[in-house]
Design a protein around this motif. Sequence first.
Motif, PDB file in Angstrom:
ATOM      1  N   ILE A 172      16.469  30.538  -7.399  1.00 36.16           N
ATOM      2  CA  ILE A 172      16.946  29.176  -7.642  1.00 36.16           C
ATOM      3  C   ILE A 172      16.774  28.883  -9.124  1.00 36.16           C
ATOM      4  O   ILE A 172      15.655  28.865  -9.646  1.00 36.16           O
ATOM      5  CB  ILE A 172      16.168  28.153  -6.797  1.00 36.16           C
ATOM      6  N   ASP A 173      17.877  28.672  -9.813  1.00 40.29           N
ATOM      7  CA  ASP A 173      17.850  28.393 -11.243  1.00 40.29           C
ATOM      8  C   ASP A 173      18.126  26.908 -11.501  1.00 40.29           C
ATOM      9  O   ASP A 173      18.245  26.112 -10.581  1.00 40.29           O
ATOM     10  CB  ASP A 173      18.867  29.276 -11.963  1.00 40.29           C
ATOM     11  N   GLY A 174      18.233  26.554 -12.770  1.00 37.58           N
ATOM     12  CA  GLY A 174      18.459  25.170 -13.140  1.00 37.58           C
ATOM     13  C   GLY A 174      17.193  24.441 -13.535  1.00 37.58           C
ATOM     14  O   GLY A 174      17.223  23.245 -13.848  1.00 37.58           O
ATOM     15  N   LEU A 180      11.955  30.814  -6.224  1.00 38.82           N
ATOM     16  CA  LEU A 180      12.339  31.884  -5.320  1.00 38.82           C
ATOM     17  C   LEU A 180      12.338  31.362  -3.895  1.00 38.82           C
ATOM     18  O   LEU A 180      11.304  30.922  -3.383  1.00 38.82           O
ATOM     19  CB  LEU A 180      11.362  33.053  -5.461  1.00 38.82           C
ATOM     20  N   GLY A 181      13.514  31.364  -3.256  1.00 36.33           N
ATOM     21  CA  GLY A 181      13.637  30.898  -1.882  1.00 36.33           C
ATOM     22  C   GLY A 181      13.809  32.066  -0.927  1.00 36.33           C
ATOM     23  O   GLY A 181      14.497  33.047  -1.238  1.00 36.33           O
ATOM     24  N   HIS A 199       7.480  26.836  -9.420  1.00 24.58           N
ATOM     25  CA  HIS A 199       6.664  26.579 -10.601  1.00 24.58           C
ATOM     26  C   HIS A 199       7.429  25.607 -11.487  1.00 24.58           C
ATOM     27  O   HIS A 199       8.409  25.981 -12.140  1.00 24.58           O
ATOM     28  CB  HIS A 199       6.389  27.891 -11.356  1.00 24.58           C
ATOM     29  N   LEU A 200       7.005  24.346 -11.491  1.00 19.99           N
ATOM     30  CA  LEU A 200       7.628  23.350 -12.354  1.00 19.99           C
ATOM     31  C   LEU A 200       7.059  23.465 -13.766  1.00 19.99           C
ATOM     32  O   LEU A 200       5.938  23.944 -13.970  1.00 19.99           O
ATOM     33  CB  LEU A 200       7.394  21.940 -11.809  1.00 19.99           C
ATOM     34  N   PHE A 218      13.916  17.956  -8.648  1.00 21.33           N
ATOM     35  CA  PHE A 218      13.400  18.696  -7.497  1.00 21.33           C
ATOM     36  C   PHE A 218      13.658  18.027  -6.143  1.00 21.33           C
ATOM     37  O   PHE A 218      13.860  18.725  -5.139  1.00 21.33           O
ATOM     38  CB  PHE A 218      11.915  18.981  -7.694  1.00 21.33           C
ATOM     39  N   PRO A 219      13.652  16.687  -6.025  1.00 22.88           N
ATOM     40  CA  PRO A 219      13.974  16.103  -4.721  1.00 22.88           C
ATOM     41  C   PRO A 219      15.315  16.562  -4.159  1.00 22.88           C
ATOM     42  O   PRO A 219      15.453  16.760  -2.943  1.00 22.88           O
ATOM     43  CB  PRO A 219      13.965  14.594  -4.997  1.00 22.88           C
ATOM     44  N   ALA A 220      16.304  16.744  -5.024  1.00 19.34           N
ATOM     45  CA  ALA A 220      17.612  17.199  -4.547  1.00 19.34           C
ATOM     46  C   ALA A 220      17.517  18.616  -3.996  1.00 19.34           C
ATOM     47  O   ALA A 220      18.149  18.943  -2.985  1.00 19.34           O
ATOM     48  CB  ALA A 220      18.636  17.138  -5.681  1.00 19.34           C
ATOM     49  N   THR A 221      16.732  19.462  -4.654  1.00 22.47           N
ATOM     50  CA  THR A 221      16.537  20.826  -4.153  1.00 22.47           C
ATOM     51  C   THR A 221      15.815  20.813  -2.811  1.00 22.47           C
ATOM     52  O   THR A 221      16.184  21.544  -1.882  1.00 22.47           O
ATOM     53  CB  THR A 221      15.739  21.654  -5.173  1.00 22.47           C
ATOM     54  N   LEU A 222      14.791  19.965  -2.685  1.00 24.73           N
ATOM     55  CA  LEU A 222      14.071  19.861  -1.417  1.00 24.73           C
ATOM     56  C   LEU A 222      14.984  19.357  -0.305  1.00 24.73           C
ATOM     57  O   LEU A 222      14.915  19.835   0.839  1.00 24.73           O
ATOM     58  CB  LEU A 222      12.865  18.941  -1.570  1.00 24.73           C
TER      59      LEU A 222
END
Length: 323
Positions: A172-174, A180-181, A199-200, A218-222
Amino acid sequence: MIRFLATVLGLLALAVGTVAVAARYLTISAHPGLVLAAAAPYLAVAAPVAVLLLVAGRRWLLTLLAVALTAASVWVYAPRYLPAQQPQQAVADVRVLTTNLGMGQADPAALVALSRDAADVVAVQEMTQSAADGLTAAGMDAVFPHRVILPAPLASGIGLWSRHPIVQSGRIDGYALPMLGTRIRIPGVAVDTTVLSVHLAAPWPQPIDQWLRDIAAFPATLDELGRAAGAGAVIVAGDFNATADMAPFRELLQQGYGDAAAEAGAGLARTYPGRGRWPPVIGIDHVLVKHATAVSARTVTVPGADHRGLLATVAVPVDMTAS
């Protein structure tokens, strides 16, 4: 004179206690707000001190304010030490260890020995190529036959080892640092479990801007992870560089996630700094869970690393339709 001194000191303690509560709700935009939020649990001790001092000063109205402030602090922090209700349905326990390797400086043999006895899934951050090679040489791959690793210089490497089959994985980039998922197939569990090693960006001592961008995105990724997982459990483990007293971290939980340390009643679960003679002072490493429940959590020493590891036992429902 004693009453006057007690009043002055009581007012000072009352002000500090008020700052402790307010700091948890700050919109963090710079280092001072970040530091205040991280220090909130320690500053909150000033509230009961204010009660004692203002009683000694016979300032009854101010005492009532200090009592209310103390009650607010207890309301915030006491639940962290009280475990949540245990799941009633059939579950499979998955032991998850997350650890920052300190730019690859963690002792490989010690980490393998710890993981062998305590974990089913190991998420690592700051994994250099030499750290990956050292872990393999120390027997990590023999204990955990399934792995996805992305070693890289300095703080950029990340990886995940599992006793259970990894059936899907992707980078997961950006973000400032890659994530890593994976999808892990746990025996007896109807739907594969999503596990993310994260790792933020660090907000200190460098400028805070990249951390602000990471934690805001990160909320959007979650949310995307949760939707892709469907009824399956989601476990997000890693170095968030944020404490539970920081408002941006708590916003991550709005996507239906729980903080494993809080669910398990593990208190502040302090993980940093992990080196030296003094104990850690802040908890910036976390395990988040969705469609699952953390039943235990504790910090563990990882020799050579600059963080303590966080070890959580996550109860993953066997039949997701009953969760």
